[in-house]
Design a protein around this motif. Sequence first.
Motif, PDB file in Angstrom:
ATOM      1  N   THR A  72       0.887  -1.056  -0.186  1.00 25.09           N
ATOM      2  CA  THR A  72      -0.181   0.100  -0.046  1.00 25.09           C
ATOM      3  C   THR A  72       1.065   1.247   0.047  1.00 25.09           C
TER       4      THR A  72
ATOM      5  N   THR B  63      -5.279  -2.362   9.505  1.00 27.06           N
ATOM      6  CA  THR B  63      -6.559  -1.971   9.087  1.00 27.06           C
ATOM      7  C   THR B  63      -7.521  -2.937   9.797  1.00 27.06           C
TER       8      THR B  63
ATOM      9  N   ARG C  59      -7.438   3.380  -1.294  1.00 27.66           N
ATOM     10  CA  ARG C  59      -6.752   2.996   0.006  1.00 27.66           C
ATOM     11  C   ARG C  59      -5.424   3.212  -0.104  1.00 27.66           C
TER      12      ARG C  59
ATOM     13  N   ASP D 292      -3.247   5.690   2.614  1.00 30.02           N
ATOM     14  CA  ASP D 292      -2.118   5.435   3.440  1.00 30.02           C
ATOM     15  C   ASP D 292      -1.026   6.258   2.881  1.00 30.02           C
TER      16      ASP D 292
ATOM     17  N   GLU E 144     -12.011   7.056   1.798  1.00 29.87           N
ATOM     18  CA  GLU E 144     -10.871   6.529   2.340  1.00 29.87           C
ATOM     19  C   GLU E 144     -10.157   7.806   3.211  1.00 29.87           C
TER      20      GLU E 144
END
Length: 359
Positions: free
Chosen positions: A116, A159, A178, A182, A214
Amino acid sequence: MTHNTPLSPRPLHHLASGRRRLMTAAQLRAHGVSAAETGEQCRPGGPWQQLLPNVVLLHPGPPTSEERLHAVLLYAARERTAGANGGASAGVPASVPVQPGGEETPAPAYAEAMITGLAALTLHGFSAAPPLPSLDAIDVLVPRLRRLRTTGCARIVRTTALPTPLQVTGVPVAPVARALADAVAELTDAGVVRRLLTEAVRGGHCEPAAVVRELNRARLLSRPHVVDAVDALVAEGRALAEQRLYRTVREHGLPEPVWNVDLRLPGGPHLGGVDAFWPEHSVALELDTRAHRQQEDDAVWAEHARKREHLERLGITVVHLTPRKLRDCPEHQAAVVRTALMAAGDREPAAYVVVLPRE
């Protein structure tokens, strides 16, 4: 012989002959390499190196970007045990399985871990994201209750609910929205944040509402530089949605409306602005480009509902389209508008309204 029985030891150079030369300590044990022998091979100046806890790089040189990505995933992935139908040995991650002869299976599977943050955006093709070799740490997303710590080149991001990963060059990667959230959580440069968010929309990676959702979930909308970037993101998303709407009307042969107008009763109150209006058919169209934080505002939502109800009481049909639907299925959206226009002849004549350019 059970699945827990180590394989017969093979020459150590044979283990290092795979395309991606990474193995976990458990995998090495399954191939007959003891912990002591692994430690000996990983000594300073030795042929191997421990890249992360329990993750061994089977060559002495610097790891490639691909090796760093897979090392982080090996470190973070949940270990799997073999079931009744076979598979990996107990305690050996299913990630990067090694077949006899040292060759890897073509599509390693990582349980409960995905890349991520900035590294994910780079894999998704973002030009505003830095190249992988320049990243000191690679973010990896794992469930909140996993007992892992940030170490070396692996930065743990937790998460409560893992999204479904996307496979990019054989690497499980978090969806763009997402990954953006992050990445933004670690960024303080307003310019970088704005460029990343703008590219997400302009590049067609995702819709503004998904990004804002998000960011809101990550509680980042209280940061001034993030709020400024979101405002630019919403404006960018609206401009793209309007372009799609113009293209849909013209490419699918719909009558040309009057664009971006305000509606008023003669000598009376302002009824509200609409994105397109067909006066002869009494059909109005609105693009729903509200961000998630606006959707949660009861007053804003109530105002939109009142405007629609008022227009419909006056005999004006209101069609709502979303940017995502315009992007994904413009033909269907054109059919929705055409149906509303064709149905005009079956309705009572609408009240007369004044049409003015939107201020």
